[in-house]
Design an enzyme around this catalytic site. Sequence first.
Site, PDB file in Angstrom:
ATOM      1  N   ILE A   1      17.659   0.944  16.042  1.00  0.00           N
ATOM      2  CA  ILE A   1      19.032   1.084  15.516  1.00  0.00           C
ATOM      3  C   ILE A   1      19.120   2.204  14.473  1.00  0.00           C
ATOM      4  CG2 ILE A   1      20.858  -0.101  14.186  1.00  0.00           C
ATOM      5  CD1 ILE A   1      20.298  -2.598  15.928  1.00  0.00           C
TER       6      ILE A   1
ATOM      7  N   LYS B   1      -0.954  -8.595  16.035  1.00  0.00           N
ATOM      8  CA  LYS B   1      -0.179  -9.674  15.399  1.00  0.00           C
ATOM      9  C   LYS B   1      -0.624 -11.030  15.977  1.00  0.00           C
ATOM     10  CE  LYS B   1       2.697  -9.459  12.745  1.00  0.00           C
ATOM     11  NZ  LYS B   1       2.686  -9.390  11.252  1.00  0.00           N
TER      12      LYS B   1
ATOM     13  N   TYR C   1       0.108  -3.200  18.994  1.00  0.00           N
ATOM     14  CA  TYR C   1       0.772  -3.863  17.859  1.00  0.00           C
ATOM     15  C   TYR C   1       0.812  -5.374  18.061  1.00  0.00           C
ATOM     16  CZ  TYR C   1       4.713  -5.908  15.311  1.00  0.00           C
ATOM     17  OH  TYR C   1       5.505  -6.747  14.564  1.00  0.00           O
TER      18      TYR C   1
ATOM     19  N   THR D   1       5.743 -12.243  14.824  1.00  0.00           N
ATOM     20  CA  THR D   1       6.784 -11.701  15.697  1.00  0.00           C
ATOM     21  C   THR D   1       6.839 -12.443  17.026  1.00  0.00           C
ATOM     22  OG1 THR D   1       7.318  -9.732  17.010  1.00  0.00           O
ATOM     23  CG2 THR D   1       5.044  -9.971  16.369  1.00  0.00           C
ATOM     24  N   ASP D   2       8.007 -12.403  17.671  1.00  0.00           N
ATOM     25  CA  ASP D   2       8.141 -12.990  19.011  1.00  0.00           C
ATOM     26  C   ASP D   2       7.340 -12.204  20.056  1.00  0.00           C
ATOM     27  OD1 ASP D   2       9.770 -10.726  19.067  1.00  0.00           O
ATOM     28  OD2 ASP D   2      11.577 -11.778  19.749  1.00  0.00           O
ATOM     29  N   GLU D   3       6.925 -10.977  19.689  1.00  0.00           N
ATOM     30  CA  GLU D   3       6.216 -10.146  20.676  1.00  0.00           C
ATOM     31  C   GLU D   3       4.853 -10.713  21.059  1.00  0.00           C
ATOM     32  OE1 GLU D   3       6.178  -5.970  20.074  1.00  0.00           O
ATOM     33  OE2 GLU D   3       8.143  -5.981  19.123  1.00  0.00           O
TER      34      GLU D   3
ATOM     35  N   ALA E   1       0.823  -1.218   0.000  1.00  0.00           N
ATOM     36  CA  ALA E   1       0.000   0.000   0.000  1.00  0.00           C
ATOM     37  C   ALA E   1       0.855   1.266   0.000  1.00  0.00           C
ATOM     38  CB  ALA E   1      -0.925  -0.006   1.219  1.00  0.00           C
TER      39      ALA E   1
ATOM     40  N   THR F   1       2.414   2.740   2.529  1.00  0.00           N
ATOM     41  CA  THR F   1       2.133   3.604   3.683  1.00  0.00           C
ATOM     42  C   THR F   1       3.402   4.417   3.947  1.00  0.00           C
ATOM     43  OG1 THR F   1       3.051   2.093   5.332  1.00  0.00           O
ATOM     44  CG2 THR F   1       0.734   1.740   4.678  1.00  0.00           C
TER      45      THR F   1
HETATM   46  P1  NAD Z   1       7.715  -2.066   7.774  1.00  0.00           P
HETATM   47  O1  NAD Z   1       6.826  -1.155   8.544  1.00  0.00           O
HETATM   48  O2  NAD Z   1       9.099  -1.629   7.425  1.00  0.00           O
HETATM   49  O3  NAD Z   1       7.013  -2.458   6.399  1.00  0.00           O
HETATM   50  C1  NAD Z   1       5.656  -2.781   6.306  1.00  0.00           C
HETATM   51  C2  NAD Z   1       5.251  -2.724   4.834  1.00  0.00           C
HETATM   52  O4  NAD Z   1       3.879  -3.139   4.722  1.00  0.00           O
HETATM   53  C3  NAD Z   1       5.335  -1.311   4.231  1.00  0.00           C
HETATM   54  O5  NAD Z   1       5.925  -1.377   2.951  1.00  0.00           O
HETATM   55  C4  NAD Z   1       3.881  -0.866   4.152  1.00  0.00           C
HETATM   56  O6  NAD Z   1       3.640   0.034   3.072  1.00  0.00           O
HETATM   57  C5  NAD Z   1       3.165  -2.201   3.940  1.00  0.00           C
HETATM   58  N1  NAD Z   1       1.772  -2.196   4.417  1.00  0.00           N
HETATM   59  C6  NAD Z   1       1.319  -1.853   5.656  1.00  0.00           C
HETATM   60  N2  NAD Z   1      -0.014  -2.012   5.719  1.00  0.00           N
HETATM   61  C7  NAD Z   1      -0.410  -2.481   4.501  1.00  0.00           C
HETATM   62  C8  NAD Z   1      -1.647  -2.871   3.948  1.00  0.00           C
HETATM   63  N3  NAD Z   1      -2.783  -2.787   4.650  1.00  0.00           N
HETATM   64  N4  NAD Z   1      -1.678  -3.327   2.667  1.00  0.00           N
HETATM   65  C9  NAD Z   1      -0.550  -3.418   1.927  1.00  0.00           C
HETATM   66  N5  NAD Z   1       0.655  -3.059   2.392  1.00  0.00           N
HETATM   67  C10 NAD Z   1       0.730  -2.593   3.673  1.00  0.00           C
HETATM   68  O7  NAD Z   1       7.724  -3.430   8.591  1.00  0.00           O
HETATM   69  P2  NAD Z   1       8.871  -4.514   8.785  1.00  0.00           P
HETATM   70  O8  NAD Z   1       9.682  -4.161   9.951  1.00  0.00           O
HETATM   71  O9  NAD Z   1       9.494  -4.790   7.476  1.00  0.00           O
HETATM   72  O10 NAD Z   1       7.967  -5.782   9.190  1.00  0.00           O
HETATM   73  C11 NAD Z   1       7.419  -6.648   8.203  1.00  0.00           C
HETATM   74  C12 NAD Z   1       6.695  -7.793   8.887  1.00  0.00           C
HETATM   75  O11 NAD Z   1       7.598  -8.496   9.727  1.00  0.00           O
HETATM   76  C13 NAD Z   1       5.535  -7.363   9.779  1.00  0.00           C
HETATM   77  O12 NAD Z   1       4.496  -8.315   9.621  1.00  0.00           O
HETATM   78  C14 NAD Z   1       6.112  -7.412  11.192  1.00  0.00           C
HETATM   79  O13 NAD Z   1       5.106  -7.666  12.129  1.00  0.00           O
HETATM   80  C15 NAD Z   1       7.061  -8.580  11.055  1.00  0.00           C
HETATM   81  N6  NAD Z   1       8.207  -8.602  11.982  1.00  0.00           N
HETATM   82  C16 NAD Z   1       9.034  -7.512  12.079  1.00  0.00           C
HETATM   83  C17 NAD Z   1      10.166  -7.572  12.913  1.00  0.00           C
HETATM   84  C18 NAD Z   1      11.125  -6.406  13.019  1.00  0.00           C
HETATM   85  O14 NAD Z   1      12.117  -6.506  13.750  1.00  0.00           O
HETATM   86  N7  NAD Z   1      10.944  -5.304  12.306  1.00  0.00           N
HETATM   87  C19 NAD Z   1      10.415  -8.737  13.649  1.00  0.00           C
HETATM   88  C20 NAD Z   1       9.532  -9.825  13.544  1.00  0.00           C
HETATM   89  C21 NAD Z   1       8.449  -9.738  12.695  1.00  0.00           C
HETATM   90  O1  TDX Z   2      14.443   5.683  20.316  1.00  0.00           O
HETATM   91  C1  TDX Z   2      14.309   4.560  20.814  1.00  0.00           C
HETATM   92  N1  TDX Z   2      14.943   4.273  21.983  1.00  0.00           N
HETATM   93  C2  TDX Z   2      14.851   3.041  22.583  1.00  0.00           C
HETATM   94  O2  TDX Z   2      15.449   2.837  23.659  1.00  0.00           O
HETATM   95  C3  TDX Z   2      13.513   3.518  20.173  1.00  0.00           C
HETATM   96  C4  TDX Z   2      12.792   3.793  18.875  1.00  0.00           C
HETATM   97  C5  TDX Z   2      13.444   2.282  20.788  1.00  0.00           C
HETATM   98  N2  TDX Z   2      14.076   2.048  21.968  1.00  0.00           N
HETATM   99  C6  TDX Z   2      14.002   0.693  22.569  1.00  0.00           C
HETATM  100  C7  TDX Z   2      12.627   0.067  22.657  1.00  0.00           C
HETATM  101  C8  TDX Z   2      12.929  -1.423  22.536  1.00  0.00           C
HETATM  102  O3  TDX Z   2      13.299  -1.945  23.797  1.00  0.00           O
HETATM  103  O4  TDX Z   2      14.748  -0.174  21.706  1.00  0.00           O
HETATM  104  C9  TDX Z   2      14.142  -1.467  21.617  1.00  0.00           C
HETATM  105  C10 TDX Z   2      13.784  -1.765  20.167  1.00  0.00           C
HETATM  106  O5  TDX Z   2      12.739  -0.871  19.793  1.00  0.00           O
HETATM  107  P1  TDX Z   2      12.019  -0.951  18.357  1.00  0.00           P
HETATM  108  O6  TDX Z   2      13.028  -0.817  17.278  1.00  0.00           O
HETATM  109  O7  TDX Z   2      10.869  -0.004  18.376  1.00  0.00           O
HETATM  110  O8  TDX Z   2      11.558  -2.479  18.303  1.00  0.00           O
HETATM  111  P2  TDX Z   2      10.566  -3.358  19.214  1.00  0.00           P
HETATM  112  O9  TDX Z   2       9.570  -2.528  19.914  1.00  0.00           O
HETATM  113  O10 TDX Z   2      11.418  -4.295  20.011  1.00  0.00           O
HETATM  114  O11 TDX Z   2       9.797  -4.176  18.033  1.00  0.00           O
HETATM  115  C11 TDX Z   2      10.517  -4.656  16.878  1.00  0.00           C
HETATM  116  O12 TDX Z   2      10.785  -6.028  16.983  1.00  0.00           O
HETATM  117  C12 TDX Z   2       9.703  -6.895  16.877  1.00  0.00           C
HETATM  118  C13 TDX Z   2       9.763  -4.360  15.594  1.00  0.00           C
HETATM  119  O13 TDX Z   2       9.509  -2.976  15.495  1.00  0.00           O
HETATM  120  C14 TDX Z   2       8.503  -5.179  15.508  1.00  0.00           C
HETATM  121  O14 TDX Z   2       7.865  -4.973  14.247  1.00  0.00           O
HETATM  122  C15 TDX Z   2       8.841  -6.610  15.665  1.00  0.00           C
HETATM  123  O15 TDX Z   2       7.664  -7.371  15.709  1.00  0.00           O
END
Ligand code: NAD
Ligand code: TDX
Length: 330
Positions: free
Chosen positions: A189, A152, A148, A121-123, A34, A36
Amino acid sequence: MNIVVTGGAGFIGSNFVHYTLKERPNWHITVLDALTYAGNEENLRGLDPSRFTFVKGDTTDAELVDKLVSENDAVVHYAAESHNDNSLKNPRPFLDSNIIGTYTILEAVRKHGKRLHHISTDEVYGDLELDDPRRFTEQTAYNPSSPYSATKAASDHLVRAWVRSFGVQATISNCSNNYGPYQHVEKFIPRQVTEILEGRRPKLYGKGENVRDWIHTEDHSSAVLTILEKGVSGETYLIGADGEKDNKSVVELILKTMGKNPTDYEHVSDRPGHDMRYAIDSSKLRTELGWKPTFTDFEMGLKDTINWYADNEAWWKPQKEETEQKYSKA
Ligand code: NAD
Ligand code: TDX
């Protein structure tokens, strides 16, 4: 194989698209995204147009999803609202994308008899105490903390219900925190790295004792491809690379790697309901499907990631100001 990758213009989805097209030279990928605030077509730049189609659209659009699913062999479902902090301020888009979006995909794969791999996710398991010797396994009870993670968790339950009630062919994976290139600057990060690149100090929530179990996004991609090809329908696989680190240590390492004083960070207000620790036991995936991570040196992976942000300012700069404005309204 012709597959649909939802959310393929986001961080982890786009890394999976690049990885899979490289590893599977005969596959074709259709990305449904989408675009976003978190999606960026730039993440997919340079792909061979004969093996890749981009469709801008929403996973809640039943007609579009039905058409794409009918034309392909399988769906890998990444699309979601992904940031905890956003879910605390405005939960509604999380219900729409994460729950209704998954429901819409399930109905399409059910109708057309197609394979689904659902990314989670592990969350969903809540959090662990710092001194708890246990790690999450596929048997851990669901106990999500934030809007969130609750959405999930709901999406995982829908997938299981569609497997059991309607015989849908689906697998689920629950992965720990990813790092690597193309991650949005709202996340921990990239936020800290780009704050330092802009001459400001990193921002640590609370005392910074919280632990995350870091995995390089390419290891997440290799795990998902393994599950897509070898996973057993109805099964869940936990993905992790034994990368537990507390946030304070990560910030110190980022500062040190970037040639700064490791104590030059700020403590800011803690996240409400902040999960203390995540830790993944990925034995099932390793023993049953033979997967193992390759990016086992976090310091080296972090250094490459820092270099990527330093070299790709044009990619992150447009999102940076808006993201920090959102944070300052907290
Ligand atoms: P992100 O926010 O970087 O990307 C999400 C993508 O999905 C974007 O490109 C957005 O445009 C698209 N999107 C959102 N809503 C939509 C919709 N309704 N229809 C079509 N597209 C849509 O997220 P990410 O960090 O790449 O995470 C991807 C997946 O992995 C998620 O399902 C998240 O829950 C899961 N996940 C993330 C982490 C992490 O550390 N970031 C860890 C474990 C699991
Ligand atoms: O500015 C910050 N300072 C800080 O201390 C931010 C943005 C985060 N944090 C902390 C919060 C968390 O303990 O760092 C840790 C990581 O934060 P995020 O990057 O927001 O990740 P988290 O909330 O752990 O979730 C991520 O991992 C699981 C992803 O965003 C999720 O999509 C995934 O499911």
